[in-house]
Scaffold this motif. Sequence first.
Motif, PDB file in Angstrom:
ATOM      1  N   ASN A 166       0.810  -1.204   0.000  1.00 53.79           N
ATOM      2  CA  ASN A 166       0.000   0.000   0.000  1.00 53.79           C
ATOM      3  C   ASN A 166       0.861   1.280   0.000  1.00 53.79           C
ATOM      4  OD1 ASN A 166      -2.554   1.153   0.125  1.00 53.79           O
ATOM      5  ND2 ASN A 166      -2.286   1.566   2.309  1.00 53.79           N
ATOM      6  N   GLU A 167       1.883   1.276   0.854  1.00 56.70           N
ATOM      7  CA  GLU A 167       2.774   2.439   0.913  1.00 56.70           C
ATOM      8  C   GLU A 167       3.457   2.696  -0.423  1.00 56.70           C
ATOM      9  OE1 GLU A 167       1.693   3.792   3.901  1.00 56.70           O
ATOM     10  OE2 GLU A 167       3.765   4.480   4.073  1.00 56.70           O
ATOM     11  N   ARG A 168       3.908   1.632  -1.046  1.00 55.47           N
ATOM     12  CA  ARG A 168       4.646   1.787  -2.299  1.00 55.47           C
ATOM     13  C   ARG A 168       3.740   2.270  -3.435  1.00 55.47           C
ATOM     14  NH1 ARG A 168       8.170   3.744  -2.097  1.00 55.47           N
ATOM     15  NH2 ARG A 168       8.858   3.039  -4.146  1.00 55.47           N
ATOM     16  N   GLN A 169       2.500   1.752  -3.439  1.00 54.14           N
ATOM     17  CA  GLN A 169       1.550   2.224  -4.459  1.00 54.14           C
ATOM     18  C   GLN A 169       1.316   3.732  -4.264  1.00 54.14           C
ATOM     19  OE1 GLN A 169      -2.470   0.712  -4.129  1.00 54.14           O
ATOM     20  NE2 GLN A 169      -2.653   0.707  -6.346  1.00 54.14           N
ATOM     21  N   ASN A 170       1.174   4.148  -3.026  1.00 59.90           N
ATOM     22  CA  ASN A 170       0.944   5.567  -2.753  1.00 59.90           C
ATOM     23  C   ASN A 170       2.129   6.438  -3.177  1.00 59.90           C
ATOM     24  OD1 ASN A 170      -1.599   5.257  -1.797  1.00 59.90           O
ATOM     25  ND2 ASN A 170      -0.963   4.975   0.326  1.00 59.90           N
ATOM     26  N   TRP A 171       3.332   5.893  -3.063  1.00 59.97           N
ATOM     27  CA  TRP A 171       4.499   6.675  -3.497  1.00 59.97           C
ATOM     28  C   TRP A 171       4.405   6.972  -5.001  1.00 59.97           C
ATOM     29  CZ3 TRP A 171       8.787   5.465  -6.766  1.00 59.97           C
ATOM     30  CH2 TRP A 171       9.783   6.448  -6.794  1.00 59.97           C
ATOM     31  N   PHE A 172       4.013   5.950  -5.773  1.00 60.88           N
ATOM     32  CA  PHE A 172       3.853   6.175  -7.219  1.00 60.88           C
ATOM     33  C   PHE A 172       2.776   7.222  -7.483  1.00 60.88           C
ATOM     34  CE2 PHE A 172       6.270   2.257  -7.648  1.00 60.88           C
ATOM     35  CZ  PHE A 172       7.027   2.509  -8.781  1.00 60.88           C
ATOM     36  N   TYR A 173       1.688   7.139  -6.753  1.00 59.52           N
ATOM     37  CA  TYR A 173       0.639   8.159  -6.924  1.00 59.52           C
ATOM     38  C   TYR A 173       1.213   9.545  -6.620  1.00 59.52           C
ATOM     39  CZ  TYR A 173      -2.930   4.433  -6.898  1.00 59.52           C
ATOM     40  OH  TYR A 173      -3.685   3.327  -7.186  1.00 59.52           O
ATOM     41  N   GLY A 174       2.030   9.631  -5.579  1.00 60.77           N
ATOM     42  CA  GLY A 174       2.616  10.907  -5.164  1.00 60.77           C
ATOM     43  C   GLY A 174       3.532  11.519  -6.211  1.00 60.77           C
ATOM     44  N   LEU A 175       4.057  10.689  -7.126  1.00 61.28           N
ATOM     45  CA  LEU A 175       4.880  11.233  -8.210  1.00 61.28           C
ATOM     46  C   LEU A 175       4.015  11.892  -9.277  1.00 61.28           C
ATOM     47  CD1 LEU A 175       7.435   8.331  -8.918  1.00 61.28           C
ATOM     48  CD2 LEU A 175       7.855  10.443  -7.651  1.00 61.28           C
ATOM     49  N   GLY A 176       2.708  11.763  -9.102  1.00 60.21           N
ATOM     50  CA  GLY A 176       1.788  12.383 -10.053  1.00 60.21           C
ATOM     51  C   GLY A 176       1.447  11.490 -11.234  1.00 60.21           C
ATOM     52  N   ILE A 177       1.857  10.224 -11.188  1.00 65.40           N
ATOM     53  CA  ILE A 177       1.560   9.313 -12.305  1.00 65.40           C
ATOM     54  C   ILE A 177       0.064   8.970 -12.291  1.00 65.40           C
ATOM     55  CG2 ILE A 177       2.010   7.000 -13.238  1.00 65.40           C
ATOM     56  CD1 ILE A 177       4.832   7.187 -12.164  1.00 65.40           C
ATOM     57  N   SER A 178      -0.569   8.979 -13.488  1.00 67.02           N
ATOM     58  CA  SER A 178      -2.010   8.704 -13.568  1.00 67.02           C
ATOM     59  C   SER A 178      -2.339   7.370 -12.923  1.00 67.02           C
ATOM     60  CB  SER A 178      -2.478   8.622 -15.019  1.00 67.02           C
ATOM     61  OG  SER A 178      -1.863   9.590 -15.792  1.00 67.02           O
ATOM     62  N   LYS A 179      -3.375   7.380 -12.084  1.00 67.01           N
ATOM     63  CA  LYS A 179      -3.736   6.154 -11.365  1.00 67.01           C
ATOM     64  C   LYS A 179      -4.167   5.042 -12.323  1.00 67.01           C
ATOM     65  CE  LYS A 179      -4.756   7.997  -6.887  1.00 67.01           C
ATOM     66  NZ  LYS A 179      -5.655   8.264  -5.801  1.00 67.01           N
ATOM     67  N   ASP A 180      -4.806   5.418 -13.453  1.00 71.53           N
ATOM     68  CA  ASP A 180      -5.289   4.349 -14.342  1.00 71.53           C
ATOM     69  C   ASP A 180      -4.166   3.706 -15.159  1.00 71.53           C
ATOM     70  OD1 ASP A 180      -4.853   6.506 -15.919  1.00 71.53           O
ATOM     71  OD2 ASP A 180      -6.808   6.500 -16.925  1.00 71.53           O
ATOM     72  N   ARG A 181      -2.957   4.246 -15.040  1.00 70.27           N
ATOM     73  CA  ARG A 181      -1.830   3.594 -15.726  1.00 70.27           C
ATOM     74  C   ARG A 181      -0.994   2.769 -14.750  1.00 70.27           C
ATOM     75  NH1 ARG A 181       0.445   8.292 -19.616  1.00 70.27           N
ATOM     76  NH2 ARG A 181      -0.515   7.593 -21.544  1.00 70.27           N
ATOM     77  N   LEU A 182      -1.446   2.689 -13.513  1.00 71.74           N
ATOM     78  CA  LEU A 182      -0.728   1.903 -12.510  1.00 71.74           C
ATOM     79  C   LEU A 182      -1.623   0.767 -12.040  1.00 71.74           C
ATOM     80  CD1 LEU A 182       0.791   4.721 -10.281  1.00 71.74           C
ATOM     81  CD2 LEU A 182       2.119   3.015 -11.533  1.00 71.74           C
ATOM     82  N   ARG A 183      -1.053  -0.384 -11.785  1.00 72.45           N
ATOM     83  CA  ARG A 183      -1.851  -1.455 -11.170  1.00 72.45           C
ATOM     84  C   ARG A 183      -0.950  -2.352 -10.332  1.00 72.45           C
ATOM     85  NH1 ARG A 183      -3.034  -5.383 -16.445  1.00 72.45           N
ATOM     86  NH2 ARG A 183      -0.997  -6.414 -16.372  1.00 72.45           N
ATOM     87  N   LEU A 184      -1.592  -3.080  -9.437  1.00 75.20           N
ATOM     88  CA  LEU A 184      -0.858  -4.055  -8.628  1.00 75.20           C
ATOM     89  C   LEU A 184      -1.098  -5.425  -9.222  1.00 75.20           C
ATOM     90  CD1 LEU A 184      -1.806  -2.856  -5.027  1.00 75.20           C
ATOM     91  CD2 LEU A 184       0.358  -2.476  -6.244  1.00 75.20           C
ATOM     92  N   ARG A 185      -0.037  -6.219  -9.312  1.00 69.31           N
ATOM     93  CA  ARG A 185      -0.230  -7.579  -9.819  1.00 69.31           C
ATOM     94  C   ARG A 185       0.334  -8.586  -8.819  1.00 69.31           C
ATOM     95  NH1 ARG A 185       1.811 -11.861 -12.529  1.00 69.31           N
ATOM     96  NH2 ARG A 185       3.956 -11.061 -12.525  1.00 69.31           N
ATOM     97  N   PRO A 186      -0.569  -9.180  -8.018  1.00 74.16           N
ATOM     98  CA  PRO A 186      -0.075 -10.194  -7.077  1.00 74.16           C
ATOM     99  C   PRO A 186       0.402 -11.426  -7.854  1.00 74.16           C
ATOM    100  CG  PRO A 186      -2.344  -9.515  -6.576  1.00 74.16           C
ATOM    101  CD  PRO A 186      -2.015  -8.981  -7.935  1.00 74.16           C
ATOM    102  N   HIS A 187       1.518 -11.993  -7.456  1.00 72.92           N
ATOM    103  CA  HIS A 187       2.028 -13.198  -8.148  1.00 72.92           C
ATOM    104  C   HIS A 187       1.203 -14.417  -7.771  1.00 72.92           C
ATOM    105  CE1 HIS A 187       6.327 -11.812  -9.318  1.00 72.92           C
ATOM    106  NE2 HIS A 187       5.449 -10.844  -9.449  1.00 72.92           N
ATOM    107  N   ARG A 188       1.042 -15.298  -8.753  1.00 71.24           N
ATOM    108  CA  ARG A 188       0.390 -16.580  -8.465  1.00 71.24           C
ATOM    109  C   ARG A 188       1.383 -17.436  -7.673  1.00 71.24           C
ATOM    110  NH1 ARG A 188       0.365 -16.247 -13.895  1.00 71.24           N
ATOM    111  NH2 ARG A 188       1.835 -17.968 -13.919  1.00 71.24           N
ATOM    112  N   LYS A 189       0.839 -18.422  -6.947  1.00 70.38           N
ATOM    113  CA  LYS A 189       1.716 -19.271  -6.117  1.00 70.38           C
ATOM    114  C   LYS A 189       2.829 -19.912  -6.952  1.00 70.38           C
ATOM    115  CE  LYS A 189       0.163 -18.862  -1.901  1.00 70.38           C
ATOM    116  NZ  LYS A 189       0.869 -17.737  -1.284  1.00 70.38           N
ATOM    117  N   ASP A 190       2.490 -20.313  -8.214  1.00 66.84           N
ATOM    118  CA  ASP A 190       3.493 -21.013  -9.016  1.00 66.84           C
ATOM    119  C   ASP A 190       4.564 -20.074  -9.585  1.00 66.84           C
ATOM    120  OD1 ASP A 190       1.678 -19.837 -10.728  1.00 66.84           O
ATOM    121  OD2 ASP A 190       1.885 -21.371 -12.273  1.00 66.84           O
ATOM    122  N   GLU A 191       4.375 -18.768  -9.425  1.00 62.58           N
ATOM    123  CA  GLU A 191       5.390 -17.807  -9.895  1.00 62.58           C
ATOM    124  C   GLU A 191       6.393 -17.468  -8.800  1.00 62.58           C
ATOM    125  OE1 GLU A 191       4.164 -14.092 -12.282  1.00 62.58           O
ATOM    126  OE2 GLU A 191       2.341 -14.771 -11.310  1.00 62.58           O
TER     127      GLU A 191
END
Length: 434
Positions: A218-243
């Motif tokens: 959560n903190e790291r996502q907020n840092w990217f937002y704080g740089l002013g990068i558009s929110k719709d161009r950022l996403r979180l991708r949780p890794h699958r167990k096999d990755e």
Amino acid sequence: MIDMEKLVSLCKRRGFIFQNSEIYGGINGFWDYGPIGAELKRRIRDSWWKNMVQERENVVGIDTAIIAHPQTWVASGHVASFSDPMVDCKKCKKRYRADDVPESKKHPKGKCPECGGELTEARAFNLMFQTHVGATSDSASLAYLRPETCQSIFTQFKNVYTVSRQKIPFGIAQIGKAFRNEITPRNFIFRSREFEQMEMEFFCREKESEKWFEFWVNERQNWFYGLGISKDRLRLRPHRKDELAHYASSCTDVEFEMPFGWSEMEGIANRGNYDLTQHVKVSGKDLSWFDEAAKERFLPSVIETSVGVDRTLLAVLVDAYHEEQVKDETRVVMRFAPSIAPYQVAVFPLSDKLEEPSHKLERDLRKHFVSDFDDVSSIGKRYRRHDEIGTPFCVTYDFQSEEDHAVTIRDRDTMKQDRVAVDKVTEYLKEKFV
Ligand code: ATP
């Protein structure tokens, strides 16, 4: 979205990024930052350091050497397995990462995407750059340029906790260069062979590690937002167990939508106590933590946050780039958030005759802002130049300024102009940058 060729050309034209050793034809996978790029890069580093170290009581920073004792990389697993599968074309000799040649799965031996030639079997190619330390060049002097910055955080864990008076949970952060002999460097500065990382290892109790993992995502996502990068161009991708790596229990990437698709900017991972365990095993030294209150000794679990400076900078460039029609002209403007713009302000004298008072104003502004003095060519061209490097405010000193002691300040985004008293310019700009 901007195509990469346009961006690469703007970066060269305006002094963000040049090909390294261009006069010798360049060297693949290495890039140099020009005057504007160096400022932008510094702004990104500073933003990370402020957010991750300065503003947190429970994170301290360090700065370690690029070359470490080679056993470091034995313990971390890099000597044995930091490799990509590589194939060569027998005909044209081109080299590929096996994952980049889908044909190699269809054909047992594979076909070269360039010339259709037969490919070799995949071989493991270690990505670490090797060098020799000292006057002899034998296996005893072999050393590696670090492929990531975090291993010295683990090897210095005990020294740092001894001197910093920190108690678990706490983090150790660092920014520095890393080197990987990527088989196919590409996409401009996205995948290069020399790059910079900003990494933090957060040491905590195992039973609290998933809670801290969620916290840091959560903190790291907020840092990217704080740089002013558009929110719709950022996403979180949780890794699958096999990755997941065998030692990691969770991993989430922060991805940005690049012109070449969604791409990893940062990885946040719960690495358990794998790294510390490995260094204890290989060094024979005790790196455990003693909890005086609970009278117990243990190897803490670790949450890692690992982000590339160069990839972040590329995301910032891609996101900031805008083209708009102004009358019959196309205006190219880099809409950086004012807090990370390479120059915060530029001062233009309208005429050579006004150099002296405008220089004086600019020198005063330099005490508070990153400022540029620009007296080359017409005012229109100066605006165009500063739009393309994303300067949020341009101050013009004109003939009237001599009489009314005021200047014109033009806003990059709205192109609106305000008349502001010379002795109020600093105040006016300070308000804009909070
Ligand atoms: P990839 O899968 O893209 O090679 P990775 O998963 O190996 O990346 P990590 O080892 O997790 O990357 O490194 C952490 C961060 O360091 C990445 O998210 C990225 O921002 C940066 N990074 C890694 N390799 C490179 C590179 N070759 N060029 C630029 N930045 C890089």
